[in-house]
Motif scaffolding. Sequence first.
Motif, PDB file in Angstrom:
ATOM      1  N   ASN A 196       6.224   8.992  10.378  1.00 43.20           N
ATOM      2  CA  ASN A 196       7.285   8.590  11.463  1.00 43.20           C
ATOM      3  C   ASN A 196       7.366   7.129  12.033  1.00 43.20           C
ATOM      4  N   GLU A 197       6.341   6.477  12.114  1.00 35.43           N
ATOM      5  CA  GLU A 197       6.301   5.051  12.588  1.00 35.43           C
ATOM      6  C   GLU A 197       6.863   4.237  11.361  1.00 35.43           C
ATOM      7  N   VAL A 198       6.597   4.704  10.013  1.00 34.27           N
ATOM      8  CA  VAL A 198       7.306   3.713   8.941  1.00 34.27           C
ATOM      9  C   VAL A 198       8.913   3.922   8.967  1.00 34.27           C
ATOM     10  N   LYS A 199       9.355   5.206   9.333  1.00 41.66           N
ATOM     11  CA  LYS A 199      10.726   5.437   9.349  1.00 41.66           C
ATOM     12  C   LYS A 199      11.494   4.712  10.639  1.00 41.66           C
ATOM     13  N   SER A 200      10.843   4.359  11.731  1.00 34.28           N
ATOM     14  CA  SER A 200      11.250   4.006  13.036  1.00 34.28           C
ATOM     15  C   SER A 200      11.706   2.468  12.546  1.00 34.28           C
ATOM     16  N   MET A 201      10.923   1.873  11.546  1.00 33.59           N
ATOM     17  CA  MET A 201      11.067   0.502  11.256  1.00 33.59           C
ATOM     18  C   MET A 201      12.170   0.387   9.924  1.00 33.59           C
ATOM     19  N   ARG A 202      12.764   1.697   9.594  1.00 32.42           N
ATOM     20  CA  ARG A 202      13.626   1.712   8.743  1.00 32.42           C
ATOM     21  C   ARG A 202      13.213   1.498   7.334  1.00 32.42           C
ATOM     22  N   LYS A 203      12.005   1.805   7.280  1.00 30.44           N
ATOM     23  CA  LYS A 203      11.287   1.806   5.767  1.00 30.44           C
ATOM     24  C   LYS A 203      11.153   3.650   5.565  1.00 30.44           C
ATOM     25  N   ASP A 204      10.594   3.623   4.337  1.00 25.92           N
ATOM     26  CA  ASP A 204      10.138   4.880   4.019  1.00 25.92           C
ATOM     27  C   ASP A 204       8.760   5.125   3.460  1.00 25.92           C
ATOM     28  N   ARG A 205       8.396   6.438   2.874  1.00 21.33           N
ATOM     29  CA  ARG A 205       7.314   6.633   2.571  1.00 21.33           C
ATOM     30  C   ARG A 205       6.613   5.869   1.371  1.00 21.33           C
ATOM     31  N   GLU A 206       7.653   5.414   0.452  1.00 25.23           N
ATOM     32  CA  GLU A 206       7.534   4.475  -0.853  1.00 25.23           C
ATOM     33  C   GLU A 206       6.709   3.189  -0.351  1.00 25.23           C
ATOM     34  N   ASN A 207       7.101   2.600   0.751  1.00 30.40           N
ATOM     35  CA  ASN A 207       6.439   1.416   1.249  1.00 30.40           C
ATOM     36  C   ASN A 207       5.135   1.454   1.309  1.00 30.40           C
ATOM     37  N   LEU A 208       4.831   2.722   2.084  1.00 30.96           N
ATOM     38  CA  LEU A 208       3.327   3.185   2.321  1.00 30.96           C
ATOM     39  C   LEU A 208       2.747   3.223   1.146  1.00 30.96           C
ATOM     40  N   VAL A 209       3.138   4.222   0.243  1.00 34.92           N
ATOM     41  CA  VAL A 209       2.615   4.481  -1.187  1.00 34.92           C
ATOM     42  C   VAL A 209       2.332   3.308  -1.935  1.00 34.92           C
ATOM     43  N   GLU A 210       3.354   2.302  -2.029  1.00 36.17           N
ATOM     44  CA  GLU A 210       3.391   1.190  -2.684  1.00 36.17           C
ATOM     45  C   GLU A 210       1.980   0.420  -2.472  1.00 36.17           C
ATOM     46  N   ILE A 211       1.616   0.182  -1.269  1.00 42.32           N
ATOM     47  CA  ILE A 211       0.513  -0.731  -0.706  1.00 42.32           C
ATOM     48  C   ILE A 211      -0.736   0.157  -0.927  1.00 42.32           C
ATOM     49  N   ILE A 212      -0.676   1.329  -0.941  1.00 46.30           N
ATOM     50  CA  ILE A 212      -1.859   2.369  -1.082  1.00 46.30           C
ATOM     51  C   ILE A 212      -2.212   2.425  -2.669  1.00 46.30           C
ATOM     52  N   VAL A 213      -1.257   2.375  -3.519  1.00 48.68           N
ATOM     53  CA  VAL A 213      -1.377   2.369  -4.846  1.00 48.68           C
ATOM     54  C   VAL A 213      -2.095   0.925  -5.258  1.00 48.68           C
ATOM     55  N   LYS A 214      -1.455  -0.210  -4.907  1.00 48.19           N
ATOM     56  CA  LYS A 214      -2.142  -1.431  -5.134  1.00 48.19           C
ATOM     57  C   LYS A 214      -3.697  -1.460  -4.789  1.00 48.19           C
ATOM     58  N   TYR A 215      -3.885  -0.990  -3.467  1.00 51.94           N
ATOM     59  CA  TYR A 215      -5.434  -0.958  -2.964  1.00 51.94           C
ATOM     60  C   TYR A 215      -6.161  -0.072  -3.956  1.00 51.94           C
ATOM     61  N   ILE A 216      -5.617   1.254  -4.320  1.00 47.61           N
ATOM     62  CA  ILE A 216      -6.556   2.136  -5.316  1.00 47.61           C
ATOM     63  C   ILE A 216      -6.787   1.384  -6.648  1.00 47.61           C
ATOM     64  N   ILE A 217      -5.712   0.691  -7.116  1.00 46.02           N
ATOM     65  CA  ILE A 217      -6.037   0.058  -8.600  1.00 46.02           C
ATOM     66  C   ILE A 217      -7.078  -0.946  -8.446  1.00 46.02           C
ATOM     67  N   GLU A 218      -7.116  -1.742  -7.219  1.00 41.73           N
ATOM     68  CA  GLU A 218      -8.060  -2.683  -6.948  1.00 41.73           C
ATOM     69  C   GLU A 218      -9.563  -2.412  -6.687  1.00 41.73           C
ATOM     70  N   ASN A 219      -9.684  -0.872  -6.070  1.00 42.88           N
ATOM     71  CA  ASN A 219     -10.882  -0.575  -5.518  1.00 42.88           C
ATOM     72  C   ASN A 219     -11.275   0.575  -5.942  1.00 42.88           C
ATOM     73  N   GLU A 220     -10.518   1.524  -6.824  1.00 46.42           N
ATOM     74  CA  GLU A 220     -10.817   2.738  -7.360  1.00 46.42           C
ATOM     75  C   GLU A 220     -10.991   2.600  -8.865  1.00 46.42           C
ATOM     76  N   LYS A 221     -11.471   1.527  -9.373  1.00 46.13           N
ATOM     77  CA  LYS A 221     -11.345   1.110 -10.873  1.00 46.13           C
ATOM     78  C   LYS A 221     -11.660   2.144 -11.707  1.00 46.13           C
ATOM     79  N   GLN A 222     -12.921   2.558 -11.563  1.00 43.58           N
ATOM     80  CA  GLN A 222     -13.473   3.565 -12.610  1.00 43.58           C
ATOM     81  C   GLN A 222     -12.319   4.753 -12.667  1.00 43.58           C
ATOM     82  N   SER A 223     -11.852   5.390 -11.565  1.00 41.44           N
ATOM     83  CA  SER A 223     -10.961   6.676 -11.698  1.00 41.44           C
ATOM     84  C   SER A 223      -9.594   6.326 -11.919  1.00 41.44           C
TER      85      SER A 223
END
Length: 426
Positions: free
Chosen positions: A385-412
């Motif tokens: 809801n906060e993301v949408k209030s900034m006229r962004k969408d969940r893909e903006n959130l997912v993009e950051i999380i995925v990059k973080y996962i790639i850097e920090n969950e390397k084995q998985s």
Amino acid sequence: MLNEMTRSWECNGKVWTSQSSKNRMNISGFYEGSIIFGNRFKDTNISTINKLDNLTKNDLEPAREFVYKNLGQILKNDEEFYKELFLVKKNSAKNIGLTREAFCIKKAGNQFISQPRMSTGENLLLSILQSLEYVRKRRKKNNEYPCIVFLDEIELALHSSALRRLVVFLKHIAEELELSIFFSTHSIDLLREIKAQNIFYLSSFWDNDIMVTNPCYPAYATRNLYGDDGYGNDMVILVEDDLAKLIIEKLLLEKQLVNNIRIKILPTGGWTNTITMAYDVTTSNLLQKGTKLAVVLDKDIKDEVPDFFSRHKQYSGIKVDFLPIASLEKYLYSKLVRDKDKKLFILLDTYLFQKRPLLDILNQYQKEVKAKDNDGKSLYGVLINEVKSMRKDRENLVEIIVKYIIENEKQSVEELSNYVINKVKA
């Protein structure tokens, strides 16, 4: 049952019988069938049609805006397309013997086409719009009783683009008038426009028992495995939900796991549904020749899968892999609430939540929501809801999380990468 009032129907194998409580159950609404049943067939006979063909402009009056504008928007994506739509005047309709309102479209040379001679799609929508207009007027005067609308297989009369516009229109009307609208359909185009939690998939067993699957994703309900253009795919990946789909898409792109192949990722709704669908696909040969199948489940059920396979031997041949995280909701809950990952917090606060500090959002969540949230879904809702209030969408959130996962969950991530690559090569 509604307010201790009941209606029930039961079949003894041959005959259906109904029972109702003494007090009347007050429900309004209407039913529109696609072929045999429906309001538009009430005046459909040769004698009446011939009389309608002889009407002149003096027998007609302009159709109301609600009907002609919505008809044009849904069928032609143009509100003014049916501005020459007319309604048969009450006196003329009475003389003909009509039981309900009828329409005519003006063509070149002051020629008129009566409603029974219109296309099936036009005829169907005119009846639906008429009925909705009537309901609309009643609801604005008295909104006390529940209102239900049933539409049976409307896709038989409408183009896929018109179907999508119809669903958008009905969503708006349902919210405006507080209606419950039910479709029966086999159309993937219609289902794509409806949220999984609003899709009920009915399965009939050999003993006539009915199982209802809800929420249900369109791909699971229709077993839609092919490309929208009909050419198929090199690989189909089955996942649990659309969030998992987004994560897989981002991982494939970020890691550049596969090149020069066509991949379709299908959310199916729940991990047991995903495994069941994988089994149906493989045993029924639903995939085109040469198409590979992969199954990727959320990591939080990894320990449950072996037991499920041991109790359902028929699925034991299905090979599955798992996302690097339990699920996006649970991952965010773990990192931002339970364990407080400072690195991820700073990343989100700096690059995404620039309108309102993430700390303020989490503090409000702690005070107002956290006690009721045991799986992270409410936290995820607050963040989106906060993301949408900034006229962004969940893909903006997912993009950051995925990059973080790639850097920090390397084995998985590496395990999942190898699984996908091996599936392509198999």
